[in-house]
Design a protein around this motif. Structure first.
Motif, mmCIF file in Angstrom:
data_model
loop_
_atom_site.group_PDB
_atom_site.id
_atom_site.type_symbol
_atom_site.label_atom_id
_atom_site.label_comp_id
_atom_site.label_asym_id
_atom_site.label_seq_id
_atom_site.Cartn_x
_atom_site.Cartn_y
_atom_site.Cartn_z
ATOM 1 N N LYS A 136 0.834 -1.200 0.000
ATOM 2 C CA LYS A 136 0.000 0.000 0.000
ATOM 3 C C LYS A 136 0.870 1.252 0.000
ATOM 4 N N LYS A 138 -0.967 4.669 -0.831
ATOM 5 C CA LYS A 138 -1.800 5.845 -0.581
ATOM 6 C C LYS A 138 -3.270 5.443 -0.499
ATOM 7 N N GLU A 139 -4.090 6.396 -0.119
ATOM 8 C CA GLU A 139 -5.530 6.190 -0.020
ATOM 9 C C GLU A 139 -6.116 5.744 -1.369
ATOM 10 N N ASP A 140 -7.020 4.786 -1.309
ATOM 11 C CA ASP A 140 -7.777 4.314 -2.477
ATOM 12 C C ASP A 140 -6.944 3.618 -3.545
ATOM 13 N N TRP A 202 -5.504 8.097 10.788
ATOM 14 C CA TRP A 202 -6.079 7.627 9.529
ATOM 15 C C TRP A 202 -6.501 8.752 8.587
ATOM 16 N N GLY A 207 -3.808 6.992 3.616
ATOM 17 C CA GLY A 207 -4.873 6.031 3.826
ATOM 18 C C GLY A 207 -4.871 5.477 5.238
#
Length: 250
Positions: A136, A138-140, A202, A207
């Motif tokens: 992972k 980053k976000e999304d 968060w 993310g």
């Protein structure tokens, strides 16, 4: 020249004769020397497990080979359709790492979760991860993070039955984020301070809210969480306390 023409005619004949075969349900198999095409539109390759050349394959009621998914009887088969029985988790390493604590270990490749407590493996589960491949960032990005974490929160009313949240992003992720310009200095400090306090942060572009939770699907389809069967997350939820360690492997 005659030999070349004969070979060409023979090749064309083989293609013509083989055409009906390719139109039927089946799969290709390499035995180490040569490729062969196996038909599955007969009862020999239907309705469950079949051992072929020492490997276990699962075929559905239509004779189709299942690949890269969890079978109805809770085994994972890889992209070639071979059942994965080896978790890929080093027992010697985990015996040492868990000597004085509890560890949840998830291997994304084998789809195995092992629960180790005080030098002993006590439970094994089959799980899925994010639909995005790799670590992972980053976000999304739909990826499941990799590395060392801890359980930072138990979620009794998760949208997916029960949840065990991990402290992603860690200070290591914060360092990566600020180096790439993904997060600000203020956001960097928020993540680092949260980890120093054994808490979580968060609300940044890195993310967060990564959980072990229920409602597992047959394939890797989460937004980055680890999906488990309802009965399995119930067991794990009862075993785990906030602060227990987590290792997620590629």
């Amino acid at each position: 020249m005659k030999n070349l023409l004969k070979s060409l005619l023979f090749f064309i004949l083989i293609l013509v004769m083989s055409f009906p075969v390719f139109a039927q349900s089946g799969y290709w198999y390499f035995d180490g020397t040569d490729w062969s095409y196996h038909l599955t539109d007969n009862q020999q390759f239907k309705n469950g497990w079949h051992e072929i050349n020492g490997e276990n394959y699962y075929f559905d009621s239509d004779g189709l080979l299942l690949t890269n998914r969890i079978t109805p009887d809770n085994y994972y088969v890889n992209q070639d359709g071979v059942r994965v029985d080896d978790s890929g988790i080093d027992p010697d390493e985990m015996q040492i790492k868990s000597q004085d604590c509890r560890y949840i270990v998830f291997n994304k490749s084998s789809h195995h979760i092992e629960f180790w407590q005080f030098g002993e493996k006590t439970h094994t589960f089959i799980a899925t991860s994010g639909r995005g491949s790799g670590n992972k960032e980053k976000e999304d990005d739909m990826k499941t993070p990799e590395g060392e974490f801890y359980i930072c929160k138990k979620v009794p009313y998760s949208s997916y039955k029960l949840g065990l949240a991990i402290n992603y992003p860690t200070h290591r992720d914060a360092e990566r984020g600020i180096a790439s310009g993904l997060i600000s200095k203020s956001q960097y400090n928020q993540v680092v301070n949260a980890n120093l306090l054994a808490s979580y942060c968060w609300g940044t572009p890195l993310g967060g809210e990564i959980e072990f939770h229920g409602n597992r699907q047959p394939t890797d389809a989460t937004r980055g969480c680890i999906g488990m069967r309802g009965e399995d997350i119930e067991i794990l939820y009862k075993l785990v306390v906030v602060g227990d360690k987590v290792l997620i492997q590629p």
